[in-house]
Write a protein that holds these residues in place. Structure first.
Motif, PDB file in Angstrom:
ATOM      1  N   MET A 161      71.403   0.510  74.619  1.00  0.00           N
ATOM      2  CA  MET A 161      71.110   1.108  73.314  1.00  0.00           C
ATOM      3  C   MET A 161      69.597   1.186  73.105  1.00  0.00           C
ATOM      4  SD  MET A 161      72.875   0.152  69.699  1.00  0.00           S
ATOM      5  CE  MET A 161      72.609  -1.603  69.938  1.00  0.00           C
TER       6      MET A 161
ATOM      7  N   ASN B 125      66.456  -8.683  72.434  1.00  0.00           N
ATOM      8  CA  ASN B 125      67.776  -9.207  72.755  1.00  0.00           C
ATOM      9  C   ASN B 125      68.753  -8.866  71.640  1.00  0.00           C
ATOM     10  OD1 ASN B 125      70.039 -11.119  73.028  1.00  0.00           O
ATOM     11  ND2 ASN B 125      68.797 -12.006  74.658  1.00  0.00           N
ATOM     12  N   ASN B 126      69.918  -8.347  71.998  1.00  0.00           N
ATOM     13  CA  ASN B 126      70.920  -7.951  71.006  1.00  0.00           C
ATOM     14  C   ASN B 126      71.332  -9.111  70.112  1.00  0.00           C
ATOM     15  OD1 ASN B 126      72.842  -5.989  69.878  1.00  0.00           O
ATOM     16  ND2 ASN B 126      74.397  -7.269  70.854  1.00  0.00           N
TER      17      ASN B 126
ATOM     18  N   HIS C 135      69.524 -11.361  68.895  1.00  0.00           N
ATOM     19  CA  HIS C 135      68.535 -11.586  67.842  1.00  0.00           C
ATOM     20  C   HIS C 135      68.677 -10.594  66.689  1.00  0.00           C
ATOM     21  CE1 HIS C 135      65.748 -13.667  70.990  1.00  0.00           C
ATOM     22  NE2 HIS C 135      66.615 -14.502  70.455  1.00  0.00           N
ATOM     23  N   LEU C 136      69.307  -9.449  66.949  1.00  0.00           N
ATOM     24  CA  LEU C 136      69.479  -8.463  65.868  1.00  0.00           C
ATOM     25  C   LEU C 136      70.408  -8.982  64.786  1.00  0.00           C
ATOM     26  CD1 LEU C 136      69.728  -5.045  67.766  1.00  0.00           C
ATOM     27  CD2 LEU C 136      67.766  -6.021  66.559  1.00  0.00           C
ATOM     28  N   ASN C 137      71.448  -9.703  65.185  1.00  0.00           N
ATOM     29  CA  ASN C 137      72.358 -10.330  64.222  1.00  0.00           C
ATOM     30  C   ASN C 137      72.861  -9.327  63.172  1.00  0.00           C
ATOM     31  OD1 ASN C 137      73.807 -12.488  63.149  1.00  0.00           O
ATOM     32  ND2 ASN C 137      72.161 -13.075  61.729  1.00  0.00           N
TER      33      ASN C 137
ATOM     34  N   ASP D  22      70.606  -3.218  61.867  1.00  0.00           N
ATOM     35  CA  ASP D  22      70.437  -1.920  62.514  1.00  0.00           C
ATOM     36  C   ASP D  22      69.028  -1.371  62.320  1.00  0.00           C
ATOM     37  OD1 ASP D  22      73.355  -1.592  63.172  1.00  0.00           O
ATOM     38  OD2 ASP D  22      73.491  -1.680  60.981  1.00  0.00           O
TER      39      ASP D  22
ATOM     40  N   ILE E 284      68.112   1.474  65.688  1.00  0.00           N
ATOM     41  CA  ILE E 284      68.848   1.716  66.930  1.00  0.00           C
ATOM     42  C   ILE E 284      69.521   3.082  66.855  1.00  0.00           C
ATOM     43  CG2 ILE E 284      69.142  -0.700  67.567  1.00  0.00           C
ATOM     44  CD1 ILE E 284      71.829  -0.700  66.194  1.00  0.00           C
TER      45      ILE E 284
ATOM     46  N   GLU F  15      64.476  -0.538  74.351  1.00  0.00           N
ATOM     47  CA  GLU F  15      65.919  -0.735  74.446  1.00  0.00           C
ATOM     48  C   GLU F  15      66.322  -2.115  73.933  1.00  0.00           C
ATOM     49  OE1 GLU F  15      67.434   0.127  78.394  1.00  0.00           O
ATOM     50  OE2 GLU F  15      65.754   1.517  78.707  1.00  0.00           O
ATOM     51  N   VAL F  16      67.597  -2.192  73.522  1.00  0.00           N
ATOM     52  CA  VAL F  16      68.233  -3.462  73.189  1.00  0.00           C
ATOM     53  C   VAL F  16      68.992  -3.933  74.419  1.00  0.00           C
ATOM     54  CG1 VAL F  16      69.898  -4.635  71.699  1.00  0.00           C
ATOM     55  CG2 VAL F  16      68.457  -2.798  70.771  1.00  0.00           C
ATOM     56  N   THR F  17      68.793  -5.173  74.791  1.00  0.00           N
ATOM     57  CA  THR F  17      69.434  -5.691  76.007  1.00  0.00           C
ATOM     58  C   THR F  17      70.415  -6.794  75.672  1.00  0.00           C
ATOM     59  OG1 THR F  17      67.625  -7.289  76.331  1.00  0.00           O
ATOM     60  CG2 THR F  17      67.430  -5.136  77.398  1.00  0.00           C
TER      61      THR F  17
END
Length: 234
Positions: free
Chosen positions: A1, A188-189, A191-193, A196, A210, A232-234
């Motif tokens: 993403m 890191n995905n 960390h998004l918690n 958006d 995103i 990107e989100v990983t």
């Protein structure tokens, strides 16, 4: 993403506003004696003044210095579908020098006047600061103030714009420079918690989102906004 930066397209068809406040002092206020960083922070409300040039209000308004406002309809839609956004009040001022002229001439520039009669506006507050994945991101520390601790970073490989002088047109031509594959900002995905829309801790001036947010805004053809691919989100 993918990660996208929300940005001002500098579309002069739409009314532009300048930031007039508000700020609160931090650590005594003033500026750092070593690096001259301002010891202030933005607080509510967002105070703006309309500039001459247009009376057409876009869905997104860019007063500058990390601030963003949107129309009420856009705010409700974004909050309905995405996490990471809260609404703040917007106030408007008009300096005496901007008072309405007694009569319009061919030199009179259009301008939004007070009392304001346009759509209600909300400031977009984004309070989540997500750390970079330093192992994958192509960002590096430029300097760190030994007095106040302010850190400045640079990033390479993200989508950007460059302005090149065109001798035939006798003007600066803006060209998009695409993101370099595998470079840019990585987070890191976990960390998004559920956020958006967010800011990156190392680059707090930028508002990020995103893919779904970008697609939502573009599909509804909201005006006065563009996007730059940042990573990107990983």
């Amino acid at each position: 993403m993918r990660i996208w930066r929300l940005a001002d397209p500098f579309d002069h068809r739409f009314a532009e506003a300048s930031l007039r406040g508000a700020w609160a002092p931090v650590n005594g206020g003033g500026v750092c004696p070593a690096c001259s960083s301002a010891r202030t922070k933005r607080v509510e409300p967002l105070i703006i003044e309309w500039e001459a040039g247009s009376v057409f209000i876009g869905d997104f308004i860019w007063p500058g210095l990390n601030s963003l406002a949107v129309t009420e309809a856009v705010m409700f839609k974004l909050q309905e579908h995405f996490g990471g956004i809260r609404s703040g009040p917007v106030q408007m001022i008009e300096e005496p020098k901007a008072t309405k002229p007694r009569r319009n001439t061919s030199l009179t520039k259009p301008r939004i006047r007070l009392p304001y009669e346009g759509p209600k506006l909300h400031e977009v507050w984004v309070d989540s600061f997500i750390p970079l994945d330093n192992h994958r991101s192509t960002a590096h520390l430029v300097r760190e103030c030994q007095v106040c601790g302010t850190r400045s970073y640079e990033i390479t490989g993200t989508e950007d714009e460059e302005r090149i002088w065109n001798p035939i047109m006798k003007d600066l031509v803006t060209t998009r420079v695409p993101r370099t594959n595998g470079q840019g900002l990585f987070v890191n995905n976990a960390h998004l918690n559920g956020k958006d829309v967010f800011r990156v801790a190392e680059f707090p001036a930028w508002i990020m989102c995103i893919d779904p947010v970008k697609e939502f805004i573009q599909n509804r053809q909201f005006t006065n906004i563009t996007f730059f691919e940042m990573g990107e989100v990983t």
